[in-house]
Structures are given as C-alpha cells and as structure tokens.
Scaffold this active site. Structure first.
Site, PDB file in Angstrom:
ATOM      1  N   GLN A 113      13.069   6.572   8.829  1.00  0.00           N
ATOM      2  CA  GLN A 113      13.218   7.174  10.158  1.00  0.00           C
ATOM      3  C   GLN A 113      11.836   7.315  10.836  1.00  0.00           C
ATOM      4  O   GLN A 113      11.737   7.414  12.042  1.00  0.00           O
ATOM      5  CB  GLN A 113      13.916   8.527  10.008  1.00  0.00           C
ATOM      6  CG  GLN A 113      14.301   9.211  11.304  1.00  0.00           C
ATOM      7  CD  GLN A 113      15.229   8.382  12.179  1.00  0.00           C
ATOM      8  OE1 GLN A 113      16.059   7.621  11.681  1.00  0.00           O
ATOM      9  NE2 GLN A 113      15.064   8.510  13.488  1.00  0.00           N
ATOM     10  N   TYR A 143       0.860  -1.187   0.000  1.00  0.00           N
ATOM     11  CA  TYR A 143       0.000   0.000   0.000  1.00  0.00           C
ATOM     12  C   TYR A 143       0.899   1.241   0.000  1.00  0.00           C
ATOM     13  O   TYR A 143       0.854   2.090   0.891  1.00  0.00           O
ATOM     14  CB  TYR A 143      -0.984  -0.002   1.182  1.00  0.00           C
ATOM     15  CG  TYR A 143      -2.267   0.721   0.830  1.00  0.00           C
ATOM     16  CD1 TYR A 143      -3.165   0.151  -0.064  1.00  0.00           C
ATOM     17  CD2 TYR A 143      -2.540   1.979   1.338  1.00  0.00           C
ATOM     18  CE1 TYR A 143      -4.321   0.815  -0.423  1.00  0.00           C
ATOM     19  CE2 TYR A 143      -3.688   2.658   0.975  1.00  0.00           C
ATOM     20  CZ  TYR A 143      -4.571   2.070   0.091  1.00  0.00           C
ATOM     21  OH  TYR A 143      -5.714   2.731  -0.279  1.00  0.00           O
ATOM     22  N   GLN A 147       3.918  -9.664  13.270  1.00  0.00           N
ATOM     23  CA  GLN A 147       4.202  -8.404  13.976  1.00  0.00           C
ATOM     24  C   GLN A 147       2.920  -7.699  14.426  1.00  0.00           C
ATOM     25  O   GLN A 147       2.984  -6.622  15.001  1.00  0.00           O
ATOM     26  CB  GLN A 147       5.080  -7.481  13.129  1.00  0.00           C
ATOM     27  CG  GLN A 147       4.406  -6.883  11.918  1.00  0.00           C
ATOM     28  CD  GLN A 147       5.407  -6.146  11.037  1.00  0.00           C
ATOM     29  OE1 GLN A 147       6.304  -6.747  10.457  1.00  0.00           O
ATOM     30  NE2 GLN A 147       5.274  -4.835  10.942  1.00  0.00           N
ATOM     31  N   GLN A 153      12.132   0.913  15.086  1.00  0.00           N
ATOM     32  CA  GLN A 153      12.366  -0.226  14.192  1.00  0.00           C
ATOM     33  C   GLN A 153      13.786  -0.169  13.626  1.00  0.00           C
ATOM     34  O   GLN A 153      14.493  -1.175  13.592  1.00  0.00           O
ATOM     35  CB  GLN A 153      11.337  -0.204  13.067  1.00  0.00           C
ATOM     36  CG  GLN A 153      11.556  -1.244  11.997  1.00  0.00           C
ATOM     37  CD  GLN A 153      10.375  -1.298  11.051  1.00  0.00           C
ATOM     38  OE1 GLN A 153       9.390  -1.976  11.317  1.00  0.00           O
ATOM     39  NE2 GLN A 153      10.458  -0.592   9.953  1.00  0.00           N
ATOM     40  N   HIS A 190       3.250   4.517  -0.619  1.00  0.00           N
ATOM     41  CA  HIS A 190       3.081   5.972  -0.740  1.00  0.00           C
ATOM     42  C   HIS A 190       4.466   6.583  -0.928  1.00  0.00           C
ATOM     43  O   HIS A 190       5.479   5.849  -0.962  1.00  0.00           O
ATOM     44  CB  HIS A 190       2.367   6.531   0.490  1.00  0.00           C
ATOM     45  CG  HIS A 190       2.981   6.083   1.790  1.00  0.00           C
ATOM     46  ND1 HIS A 190       4.228   6.489   2.205  1.00  0.00           N
ATOM     47  CD2 HIS A 190       2.531   5.236   2.746  1.00  0.00           C
ATOM     48  CE1 HIS A 190       4.514   5.938   3.359  1.00  0.00           C
ATOM     49  NE2 HIS A 190       3.505   5.158   3.714  1.00  0.00           N
ATOM     50  N   GLY A 247       6.446   8.018   0.984  1.00  0.00           N
ATOM     51  CA  GLY A 247       7.421   7.647   2.027  1.00  0.00           C
ATOM     52  C   GLY A 247       8.184   6.377   1.655  1.00  0.00           C
ATOM     53  O   GLY A 247       9.401   6.294   1.842  1.00  0.00           O
ATOM     54  N   HIS A 248       7.474   5.384   1.120  1.00  0.00           N
ATOM     55  CA  HIS A 248       8.142   4.161   0.656  1.00  0.00           C
ATOM     56  C   HIS A 248       9.002   4.458  -0.578  1.00  0.00           C
ATOM     57  O   HIS A 248      10.108   3.952  -0.722  1.00  0.00           O
ATOM     58  CB  HIS A 248       7.118   3.096   0.239  1.00  0.00           C
ATOM     59  CG  HIS A 248       6.225   2.607   1.322  1.00  0.00           C
ATOM     60  ND1 HIS A 248       4.885   2.923   1.386  1.00  0.00           N
ATOM     61  CD2 HIS A 248       6.461   1.796   2.383  1.00  0.00           C
ATOM     62  CE1 HIS A 248       4.332   2.321   2.432  1.00  0.00           C
ATOM     63  NE2 HIS A 248       5.259   1.643   3.060  1.00  0.00           N
TER      64      HIS A 248
END
Ligand code: AMP
Length: 277
Positions: free
Chosen positions: A145, A29, A58, A150, A31, A33-34
């Site tokens: 970030q 999915y 997770q 993570q 966006h 950011g990816h």
C-alpha cells in the site's frame, strides 16, 4: 531456496508446480516492508516466488537507476529466512533484449500524482509487472500500500487485460517515528532522516482532521502543506487528497479517500500515503 536467472529456467521449474503460486515483485535491497509481503504470500500459497529486478524502464534518465541500492547476498539470506521457495533475479538483457519493442500503457490513473511527476514511470512498471506475470504465472501477486498508485495501476491492468490472478495490497510497514520503510531511506543523512518524519506527521494530521469530521479537502491539503513548510529540509512535490480508485483530486471528502504526498528531503524524493476510510 532456488535462485533462477533466466526465463527459460523459470519456465521449466514452473511446469512442475501444480498448486498455488504467490509472487512478490521487488527491486531488492529488502527491508521489513518487503518481508511482510513475503510472509503474507507464505501463508496463502504453496509456492512463494520473489523477483528481484531493478527495472531500468521505470526510471527517468534523471533518476537514480545506476545508484539504486543493491545487495543480492543480503537479500538472499533474508528471503531464505522467510522460507521463500524461488528467487527470480533476471539480468536487464534477459528482460529487455536489444530488439525489445512492446509496452503496457495504462491510461488515466497513471496521469496523476506519481505519473504526473515521473514521466514514463508507470509504463515501465506496468510493462515489467505484466512480463513477470507472464513468466511466473502466479495465482496471487503481492504489492505494498506504500506505493498506493502502483497498486491501483496494476489492478486496473489486471482487470483490463483479463489477467488471471488475484492482486493483494498489503498495509505499509513503518519505522518507530512513522517513516514508511523504503530502500531509498538509505540515501538520508542523520539530519535528513529526522526531517523525513514530516511525511507521516502530515498524513497523520490529515487523518486527524478527517476523523474530526473535516470534509473539505482543500482545508486538509492546506494544513498538511503548512505543517510540511515548517520543516526546512522538506520540499513539496505534491500533497493530494484523491479518490481511492480514480485518483482524481477531491473537493468534498464524502467517500473513501487517499491522502498522499511526495516530498524531497535534500536530494531524496520520498512518497507516502494514508487511507481516509
Ligand atoms: P520496491 O522494491 O520498492 O519496488 O518494492 C517492492 C514491493 O514492496 C512494492 O509492492 C512496494 O509497494 C512494497 N513495499 C515497499 N516498501 C514497503 C513498506 N514500507 N510497507 C509495505 N510494502 C512496501
């Protein structure tokens, strides 16, 4: 662009790659950011692999595994545009066959923040990322970030288990009002979407106070908390000012710190952070 669904097929393809391989692990999915991670991987590696796998281990039983947004067709179009070479999109059975029994447990840094609020979350993350590293054997792997803890957990795992790759952390991509891009933003109705800007407002306040030489972490936490409480749709899970490496809460900010928070807006739980350095 090749789409590979099985570990055996990926291994066969991997044998033909002799130069650098960059891996971007995702739950799909996608966006911007990816895609920033993919772009960065593209500039630094001969081959770019993006994994798409909504990792069941997770998610706690009470969480949104079954409703997590998925759109493989759209994801593949976006990745093709970014000149991704290989998409690795295994099924749950491929990654966790019925006899599956092995887990990666990173201690200490997983006990705070998200780890304290999401039971078993980082065990699932560390395990799936270790599996992806074993399958893909990347030269470099790219993490946002946005999920600061993570990135800390994965770096710890790579160091502790002597994994032979470089971890690259990429700055958070935000909407115009500062809201960090997230696949879960789709859950927000228009009113909640407006309210969600409070996360970045609180983080910006932390940064401003720190730039104005406020060194007392409690003062900053309190000011962030009272700002968030003014937003009726927001409910605080935690507000933290912590050491960037150990993630221990700080009293005095005399070295680089991570301001982070988890806030529920309606039913949607959002996280974000900003570095004070
Ligand atoms: P996810 O699909 O949510 O598991 O995210 C896959 C990767 O993209 C993780 O390393 C995230 O930290 C990263 N990521 C997600 N959102 C953003 C963002 N807004 N900016 C930068 N990286 C992000």
């Amino acid at each position: 662009m090749q789409v590979i669904k099985t570990i055996a097929d990926f291994r066969e393809l991997r044998r033909q790659l002799s130069r650098s391989v960059g891996l971007v692990p995702t739950m799909g999915y996608l966006h911007e950011g990816h895609l920033v991670l993919v772009k960065r991987a593209r500039t630094e590696n001969s081959t770019v692999v993006v994994s798409i796998f909504v990792n069941p281990t997770q998610f706690a039983p009470s969480e949104d595994f079954s409703t997590y947004p998925r759109d493989m067709g759209r994801d593949l179009k976006l990745l093709e545009r970014e000149k991704t070479d290989i998409v690795f999109a295994p099924s749950c059975e491929e990654m966790y066959p019925s006899e599956y029994s092995s887990w990666v447990d990173v201690e200490r840094v997983t006990e705070r923040l998200e780890g304290a609020h999401r039971q078993g979350h980082f065990r699932g993350v560390a395990t799936v990322v270790a599996k992806l590293f074993n399958i893909v054997q990347p030269t470099r792997a790219y993490f946002g970030q946005k999920d600061a803890q993570q990135a800390v957990v994965i770096k710890r795992m790579v160091t502790d288990l002597n994994m032979n790759l470089e971890i690259v952390a990429v700055p958070t991509v935000r909407e115009s009002d500062g809201l960090a891009m997230s696949s879960r933003n789709i859950y927000l109705n228009p009113e909640e979407r407006q309210a969600a800007a409070v996360l970045f407002k609180a983080l910006s306040l932390a940064k401003q106070l720190w730039q104005d030489r406020e060194k007392d972490a409690d003062t900053i936490r309190h000011q962030m908390t009272s700002l968030i409480r003014k937003e009726p749709l927001a409910q605080i899970d935690y507000v933290s000012i912590a050491d960037t490496e150990t993630l221990e809460e700080l009293k005095l900010i005399d070295h680089p710190a991570l301001a982070s928070l988890a806030i529920k807006i309606g039913k949607t739980r959002l996280i974000d952070n900003i570095l004070l350095e």
